[in-house]
Design an enzyme around this catalytic site. Structure first.
Site, mmCIF file in Angstrom:
data_model
loop_
_atom_site.group_PDB
_atom_site.id
_atom_site.type_symbol
_atom_site.label_atom_id
_atom_site.label_comp_id
_atom_site.label_asym_id
_atom_site.label_seq_id
_atom_site.Cartn_x
_atom_site.Cartn_y
_atom_site.Cartn_z
ATOM 1 C CE LYS A 95 -1.995 -1.085 3.918
ATOM 2 N NZ LYS A 95 -1.226 -2.306 4.208
ATOM 3 N NE ARG A 109 -4.159 -1.157 9.833
ATOM 4 C CZ ARG A 109 -3.168 -0.569 9.168
ATOM 5 N NH1 ARG A 109 -3.307 0.604 8.658
ATOM 6 N NH2 ARG A 109 -2.042 -1.216 9.030
ATOM 7 N NE ARG A 154 7.902 -2.889 6.038
ATOM 8 C CZ ARG A 154 6.626 -2.607 6.260
ATOM 9 N NH1 ARG A 154 5.915 -1.972 5.355
ATOM 10 N NH2 ARG A 154 6.059 -2.995 7.377
ATOM 11 N NE ARG A 181 6.662 -0.527 9.897
ATOM 12 C CZ ARG A 181 5.564 -0.353 9.160
ATOM 13 N NH1 ARG A 181 5.624 0.377 8.055
ATOM 14 N NH2 ARG A 181 4.424 -0.913 9.501
ATOM 15 N NE ARG A 233 2.167 -4.994 11.044
ATOM 16 C CZ ARG A 233 3.195 -4.757 10.234
ATOM 17 N NH1 ARG A 233 4.370 -5.326 10.453
ATOM 18 N NH2 ARG A 233 3.054 -3.959 9.218
HETATM 19 P P1 AP5 Z 1 4.948 -1.651 1.703
HETATM 20 O O1 AP5 Z 1 4.617 -0.747 0.555
HETATM 21 O O2 AP5 Z 1 5.751 -1.088 2.820
HETATM 22 O O3 AP5 Z 1 3.619 -2.334 2.255
HETATM 23 P P2 AP5 Z 1 2.429 -1.737 3.113
HETATM 24 O O4 AP5 Z 1 1.185 -2.420 2.638
HETATM 25 O O5 AP5 Z 1 2.446 -0.247 3.094
HETATM 26 O O6 AP5 Z 1 2.850 -2.320 4.509
HETATM 27 P P3 AP5 Z 1 2.785 -1.724 5.971
HETATM 28 O O7 AP5 Z 1 3.449 -2.723 6.869
HETATM 29 O O8 AP5 Z 1 3.317 -0.325 6.021
HETATM 30 O O9 AP5 Z 1 1.285 -1.740 6.215
HETATM 31 P P4 AP5 Z 1 0.632 -1.797 7.541
HETATM 32 O O10 AP5 Z 1 -0.757 -1.624 7.062
HETATM 33 O O11 AP5 Z 1 0.834 -2.930 8.440
HETATM 34 O O12 AP5 Z 1 1.380 -0.643 8.341
HETATM 35 P P5 AP5 Z 1 1.027 0.872 8.621
HETATM 36 O O13 AP5 Z 1 2.274 1.626 8.526
HETATM 37 O O14 AP5 Z 1 -0.170 1.309 7.837
HETATM 38 O O15 AP5 Z 1 5.669 -2.937 1.091
HETATM 39 C C1 AP5 Z 1 6.171 -3.980 1.934
HETATM 40 C C2 AP5 Z 1 7.505 -4.526 1.383
HETATM 41 O O16 AP5 Z 1 7.266 -5.216 0.143
HETATM 42 C C3 AP5 Z 1 8.524 -3.433 1.042
HETATM 43 O O17 AP5 Z 1 9.791 -3.907 1.391
HETATM 44 C C4 AP5 Z 1 8.381 -3.213 -0.468
HETATM 45 O O18 AP5 Z 1 9.603 -2.785 -1.046
HETATM 46 C C5 AP5 Z 1 8.004 -4.631 -0.931
HETATM 47 N N1 AP5 Z 1 7.073 -4.640 -2.077
HETATM 48 C C6 AP5 Z 1 5.960 -3.876 -2.216
HETATM 49 N N2 AP5 Z 1 5.306 -4.195 -3.356
HETATM 50 C C7 AP5 Z 1 6.017 -5.206 -3.929
HETATM 51 C C8 AP5 Z 1 5.847 -5.992 -5.106
HETATM 52 N N3 AP5 Z 1 4.806 -5.823 -5.954
HETATM 53 N N4 AP5 Z 1 6.761 -6.944 -5.385
HETATM 54 C C9 AP5 Z 1 7.822 -7.139 -4.566
HETATM 55 N N5 AP5 Z 1 8.055 -6.436 -3.429
HETATM 56 C C10 AP5 Z 1 7.155 -5.487 -3.118
HETATM 57 O O19 AP5 Z 1 0.539 0.790 10.124
HETATM 58 C C11 AP5 Z 1 1.432 0.453 11.184
HETATM 59 C C12 AP5 Z 1 0.668 0.372 12.487
HETATM 60 O O20 AP5 Z 1 0.034 1.645 12.785
HETATM 61 C C13 AP5 Z 1 -0.487 -0.631 12.540
HETATM 62 O O21 AP5 Z 1 -0.051 -1.936 12.834
HETATM 63 C C14 AP5 Z 1 -1.355 -0.032 13.643
HETATM 64 O O22 AP5 Z 1 -0.810 -0.282 14.908
HETATM 65 C C15 AP5 Z 1 -1.237 1.459 13.394
HETATM 66 N N6 AP5 Z 1 -2.270 1.971 12.472
HETATM 67 C C16 AP5 Z 1 -2.067 2.557 11.250
HETATM 68 N N7 AP5 Z 1 -3.237 2.902 10.690
HETATM 69 C C17 AP5 Z 1 -4.203 2.526 11.562
HETATM 70 C C18 AP5 Z 1 -5.627 2.601 11.545
HETATM 71 N N8 AP5 Z 1 -6.293 3.113 10.512
HETATM 72 N N9 AP5 Z 1 -6.301 2.097 12.618
HETATM 73 C C19 AP5 Z 1 -5.657 1.599 13.682
HETATM 74 N N10 AP5 Z 1 -4.313 1.482 13.761
HETATM 75 C C20 AP5 Z 1 -3.600 1.951 12.717
#
Ligand code: AP5
Length: 210
Positions: free
Chosen positions: A13, A88, A123, A156, A167
Site C-alpha cells: 500500500k 482499517r 523490508r 521496523r 498483524r
Molecule cells: P509496503 O509498501 O511497505 O507495504 P504496506 O502495505 O504499506 O505495509 P505496511 O506494513 O506499512 O502496512 P501496515 O498496514 O501494516 O502498516 P502501517 O504503517 O499502515 O511494502 C512492503 C515490502 O514489500 C517493502 O519492502 C516493499 O519494497 C516490498 N514490495 C511492495 N510491493 C512489492 C511488489 N509488488 N513486489 C515485490 N516487493 C514489493 O501501520 C502500522 C501500524 O500503525 C499498525 O499496525 C497499527 O498499529 C497502526 N495503524 C495505522 N493505521 C491505523 C488505523 N487506521 N487504525 C488503527 N491502527 C492503525
C-alpha cells in the site's frame, strides 16, 4: 482522485500510494507514517499509540478518526487524496461517511499471507525519511544507507516475525470485512498479486482507468 488503499500489512500500500500520489498529484495520507512521526516526536498521540503500533495492534478508532479528519481538512486535500492504512475497521469507514468524507474507489491489493511474510521479513525502512526498501527486490544502493536522504536504513520494530503474524490475524478479522463494505457501495476494485512494484502499478492504473 479520492482513493482508499486496502490490503494486508506489507501488501504494498505504502509503495503504491507514493507512486500514485506523484502520478495523480494528490497527497498520500498514511496513518502509519503519521503515527510513527508522532511517536518519534513523543507527541501525546505518539505516546498513546506507541504500545499499539510496536506490538502490531490497532490504535483505537477515536485517535485515528481525529488524525484523519484534521489532515483531510488541510488545503492540499481539496483536489483529492490517497488514504493508505485508513479505514482499517468498519467503525472507521462509517466515521468517514458520517462526516461526509467520500471516496471514488477502495482498491484492495490482494497478496497471499506467505508472500506478506516474505516481504515484511525483507523490508527495510529509513529511520529519518521513512523510504521503504526490500533486501532482495529493492535494496538501497549502499547497504544500510537511504538513497533519498542518507539516513540509516533499519528493520521496523513491528516487522518482527511474531508481530507480523499477529498483524495478519488482525487484518483478516478487522480489516478484510471492509471489502464487503465497499463492494455493497459499488466502490471496490481489486488487484491480484504481482511480482514487481511496476507490474502492480500497471494493474492499478488499468483497474482504475487512470
Ligand atoms: P509496503 O509498501 O511497505 O507495504 P504496506 O502495505 O504499506 O505495509 P505496511 O506494513 O506499512 O502496512 P501496515 O498496514 O501494516 O502498516 P502501517 O504503517 O499502515 O511494502 C512492503 C515490502 O514489500 C517493502 O519492502 C516493499 O519494497 C516490498 N514490495 C511492495 N510491493 C512489492 C511488489 N509488488 N513486489 C515485490 N516487493 C514489493 O501501520 C502500522 C501500524 O500503525 C499498525 O499496525 C497499527 O498499529 C497502526 N495503524 C495505522 N493505521 C491505523 C488505523 N487506521 N487504525 C488503527 N491502527 C492503525
Amino acid at each position: 482522485m479520492k482513493l482508499i488503499l486496502l490490503g494486508a500489512p506489507g501488501a504494498g500500500k505504502g509503495t503504491q500510494a507514493e507512486i500514485l500520489s506523484r502520478m495523480c498529484k494528490v497527497p498520500t495520507i498514511s496513518t502509519g507514517n503519521i503515527l510513527r512521526a508522532a511517536m518519534k516526536n513523543k507527541t501525546p498521540v505518539g505516546i498513546r499509540a506507541k504500545e499499539y503500533v510496536d506490538s502490531g495492534k490497532l490504535v483505537p478508532d477515536d485517535v485515528i478518526i481525529g488524525i484523519v479528519r484534521e489532515r483531510l481538512a488541510e488545503d492540499d486535500c481539496k483536489n483529492g487524496y490517497i488514504l493508505d492504512g485508513m479505514p482499517r475497521t468498519i467503525p472507521q469507514a462509517q466515521a468517514l461517511e458520517e462526516v461526509g468524507i467520500d471516496v471514488d474507489w477502495a482498491l484492495s491489493l490482494e497478496v497471499p499471507d506467505e508472500t506478506i511474510i516474505e516481504r515484511l521479513g525483507g523490508r527495510r525502512v529509513c529511520k529519518d525519511c521513512g523510504a521503504t526498501y526490500h533486501v532482495v527486490s529493492s535494496p538501497p544502493k549502499t547497504e544500510g544507507v537511504c538513497d533519498t536522504c542518507g539516513g540509516k536504513v533499519c528493520i521496523r520494530k513491528d516487522d518482527a516475525p511474531e508481530t507480523i503474524s499477529h498483524r495478519l490475524e488482525i487484518y483478516h478479522r478487522e480489516t478484510a470485512p471492509l471489502k464487503d463494505f465497499y463492494e455493497t457501495r459499488g466502490k471496490l476494485k481489486s488487484v491480484g498479486n504481482m511480482n514487481t512494484v511496476d507490474e502492480t502499478t500497471k494493474a492499478i492504473v488499468g483497474a482504475l482507468g487512470l
